[in-house]
Scaffold this motif. Sequence first.
Motif, PDB file in Angstrom:
ATOM      1  N   LEU A   1       0.819  -1.225   0.000  1.00 21.57           N
ATOM      2  CA  LEU A   1       0.000   0.000   0.000  1.00 21.57           C
ATOM      3  C   LEU A   1       0.845   1.265   0.000  1.00 21.57           C
ATOM      4  CD1 LEU A   1      -2.930  -0.318   2.546  1.00 21.57           C
ATOM      5  CD2 LEU A   1      -3.081   0.449   0.193  1.00 21.57           C
TER       6      LEU A   1
ATOM      7  N   ASP B   1       2.595   4.527   2.106  1.00 19.83           N
ATOM      8  CA  ASP B   1       2.267   5.355   3.263  1.00 19.83           C
ATOM      9  C   ASP B   1       0.767   5.444   3.497  1.00 19.83           C
ATOM     10  OD1 ASP B   1       5.050   6.677   3.609  1.00 19.83           O
ATOM     11  OD2 ASP B   1       4.557   6.849   1.494  1.00 19.83           O
TER      12      ASP B   1
ATOM     13  N   VAL C   1      -2.412   7.050   4.897  1.00 13.34           N
ATOM     14  CA  VAL C   1      -2.754   8.425   5.288  1.00 13.34           C
ATOM     15  C   VAL C   1      -4.125   8.512   5.949  1.00 13.34           C
ATOM     16  CG1 VAL C   1      -1.309   9.527   3.536  1.00 13.34           C
ATOM     17  CG2 VAL C   1      -3.663   8.918   2.983  1.00 13.34           C
ATOM     18  N   TYR C   2      -4.911   7.458   5.875  1.00  8.66           N
ATOM     19  CA  TYR C   2      -6.253   7.512   6.451  1.00  8.66           C
ATOM     20  C   TYR C   2      -6.718   6.099   6.768  1.00  8.66           C
ATOM     21  CZ  TYR C   2     -11.204   8.519   7.089  1.00  8.66           C
ATOM     22  OH  TYR C   2     -12.455   8.622   7.612  1.00  8.66           O
TER      23      TYR C   2
ATOM     24  N   GLU D   1     -10.122   3.980   8.316  1.00  7.82           N
ATOM     25  CA  GLU D   1     -11.510   3.990   8.778  1.00  7.82           C
ATOM     26  C   GLU D   1     -11.757   2.694   9.532  1.00  7.82           C
ATOM     27  OE1 GLU D   1     -14.333   5.758   5.950  1.00  7.82           O
ATOM     28  OE2 GLU D   1     -15.416   3.876   6.176  1.00  7.82           O
TER      29      GLU D   1
ATOM     30  N   VAL E   1      -8.420   1.200   4.546  1.00  4.18           N
ATOM     31  CA  VAL E   1      -7.094   1.767   4.767  1.00  4.18           C
ATOM     32  C   VAL E   1      -6.701   2.460   3.464  1.00  4.18           C
ATOM     33  CG1 VAL E   1      -4.685   1.239   5.277  1.00  4.18           C
ATOM     34  CG2 VAL E   1      -6.500  -0.079   6.368  1.00  4.18           C
ATOM     35  N   GLU E   2      -6.293   3.721   3.571  1.00  2.00           N
ATOM     36  CA  GLU E   2      -6.007   4.479   2.356  1.00  2.00           C
ATOM     37  C   GLU E   2      -4.577   4.994   2.337  1.00  2.00           C
ATOM     38  OE1 GLU E   2      -8.662   6.455   0.264  1.00  2.00           O
ATOM     39  OE2 GLU E   2     -10.470   5.972   1.427  1.00  2.00           O
ATOM     40  N   SER E   3      -3.922   4.835   1.200  1.00  2.00           N
ATOM     41  CA  SER E   3      -2.613   5.452   0.992  1.00  2.00           C
ATOM     42  C   SER E   3      -2.772   6.464  -0.135  1.00  2.00           C
ATOM     43  CB  SER E   3      -1.582   4.394   0.615  1.00  2.00           C
ATOM     44  OG  SER E   3      -1.878   3.877  -0.658  1.00  2.00           O
ATOM     45  N   VAL E   4      -1.672   7.135  -0.487  1.00  2.00           N
ATOM     46  CA  VAL E   4      -1.763   8.110  -1.574  1.00  2.00           C
ATOM     47  C   VAL E   4      -2.257   7.421  -2.841  1.00  2.00           C
ATOM     48  CG1 VAL E   4      -0.418   9.617  -3.096  1.00  2.00           C
ATOM     49  CG2 VAL E   4      -0.028   9.657  -0.641  1.00  2.00           C
ATOM     50  N   LYS E   5      -1.781   6.196  -3.077  1.00  3.95           N
ATOM     51  CA  LYS E   5      -2.095   5.608  -4.367  1.00  3.95           C
ATOM     52  C   LYS E   5      -3.353   4.738  -4.417  1.00  3.95           C
ATOM     53  CE  LYS E   5       1.102   1.698  -4.326  1.00  3.95           C
ATOM     54  NZ  LYS E   5       1.899   1.732  -3.110  1.00  3.95           N
ATOM     55  N   ALA E   6      -3.871   4.291  -3.257  1.00  7.93           N
ATOM     56  CA  ALA E   6      -5.041   3.414  -3.344  1.00  7.93           C
ATOM     57  C   ALA E   6      -5.869   3.403  -2.069  1.00  7.93           C
ATOM     58  CB  ALA E   6      -4.605   1.989  -3.671  1.00  7.93           C
ATOM     59  N   ALA E   7      -7.142   3.075  -2.240  1.00  9.54           N
ATOM     60  CA  ALA E   7      -8.029   2.821  -1.104  1.00  9.54           C
ATOM     61  C   ALA E   7      -8.255   1.319  -1.054  1.00  9.54           C
ATOM     62  CB  ALA E   7      -9.353   3.527  -1.300  1.00  9.54           C
TER      63      ALA E   7
ATOM     64  N   LYS F   1       0.047   6.331  10.201  1.00  8.60           N
ATOM     65  CA  LYS F   1       1.324   5.718   9.809  1.00  8.60           C
ATOM     66  C   LYS F   1       1.745   4.558  10.703  1.00  8.60           C
ATOM     67  CE  LYS F   1       4.343   7.951   6.726  1.00  8.60           C
ATOM     68  NZ  LYS F   1       5.738   8.237   6.454  1.00  8.60           N
TER      69      LYS F   1
END
Lengths: 149, 396
Positions: free
Chosen positions: A55, A57, A59-60, A62, A79-85, A108
């Motif tokens: 994934l 980094d 960043v969010y 839920e 779980v969300e990173s810059v490139k994918a949810a 993080k």
Amino acid sequence: MSFRIISKGFFSKRMFSVLPTRFYATKKYTASHEWIEVENGVGTVGITDHAQSALGDVVYVETPEPGTEIEIEGQVGAVESVKAASDLYSPVSGEIIEANALLATKPKLINQSPEKDGWLFKIKLSDETELDQLLDEAKYNELVGEESE
Amino acid sequence: MFQRNKILSLNRSLSRLYSSKADTLQRTSLYDLHLKNGAKMASFAGWSMPLFYKDMSALDSHIHTRKHCSLFDVSHMLQFKISGPDRIKFIENLIVSDVKELPTGSGTLSLFLNKNGGIEDDLIVTNHADFLYVVSNAGCAEKDWNHVTSSLKSFTEAGGNAKVEKIVDCSLVAIQGPESSKILQSLTKTDLSKMSFMSSQFMDLNGVSAHVARSGYTGEDGFEVSINSEKVNDFVSNLLKNDNVKLAGLAPRDSLRIEAGLCLYGHDIDQTTTPLEAGLTWTIGKRRKQEGGFIGSDIVLEQIASKGGSRRRVGFVVQGAPAREGALIFNSDGTEQIGIITSGVPSPSLGTNIAMGYVNKGLNKKGTQVKIKVRNRMQDAEIVKMPFIQSNYYKP
């Protein structure tokens, strides 16, 4: 920071008493890259180290609301990173009893400590036999090896 | 957790890559260099392209580009030349820009439209003394090339004199970030401080002649270097000797261009969106607005005059979880759907979630409060001006 110290002490105390028997035996994995560690009918769930590294980094995060009843493989957050949810699925059925509140401000943690401090939620299992369908560590590692080939 | 996401497709493309069908994906001349540098490759528009590299996450790479300098292999994009005495007349029928008035050595963003005024692709066209240089999207390369060559056939039959030539022997490398100029200057005697953003010229880079355009897709100062594919590995390796220069892949390229408010074809613009709806009327030259004479001009010019079309592209700042492509936009009390998100990302530079998408015309005012649905949760969002971050384009 204070939380970490407390949690460390908490963890090592348990490791001493429980480690030789049930501690290892009850850690299981899903093909969708969650892990669950069960003790006294309560499972702690997170995502695997392989998952966090794929994934990048985080960043969010839920997490589910405590009190929610969830079916096996039901969606319980993301779980969300810059490139994918990535949607998060529960490895077992049961009632959510706690979510890791630290993740709201420190997503993080999932990258830094995916299988320990970065746990996502705790669930009271309604059917412990569901654990038998999950992967053990060796099988999970086999799966991850295949995927990255 | 990876049952419905992009990582799975990454895994799939990885296994496809290493299977016997690997030869179905095209490779750029820098393919081996990417692998050597630990690139995670993914299939993109029929090409095997780097997504990110092992020593830097997409987030690190994004921040590095904003602070220093990153190299992006964009050789998958279509490059071609148009020459002949009637070249401007020929291209002006196909695109919306005023190419005639474009100063020599200058380029501009432009659009191929269809008969209905929908956008078939976006492109950069540069006017050189004796030819036009065009770069368009890899995902549209085949469509664009068919369009250009079949149009040329009718143009020639009607007595027009122009020629098109695909550039197949050159790779394309984007050097992006505030340190780009200083770094590229170390390889050339040409004074880069005199080159403004969107200008182009041929120059000698360490003994190799290359076409250098001061442009990019990140919102930063930078250059796109078209250089012979036999020399490109040396060129890139040479630049990488500088510690502040890092390779970057498609993942940070996407978050960078969203922060810069730039459209990605097939996502933020497509065959159904018009220049007015997409907020791209500025690409239509003043003279072209008066004279028309390009494919789709009747519809597009009428739409601009009547402030028509059904929707407008706008930017959002989103609370809570990031809103991504496909998320539905609702009015502020959540009772009515008013649009859809076309791109979105947690902004590495701002630390907030940003997105772009279309809302119904009339509801597109800056400051409008809306709800965006993410995983069945209604989240607060506000329409904001784009770009999300201040662009850093160079002017002498």
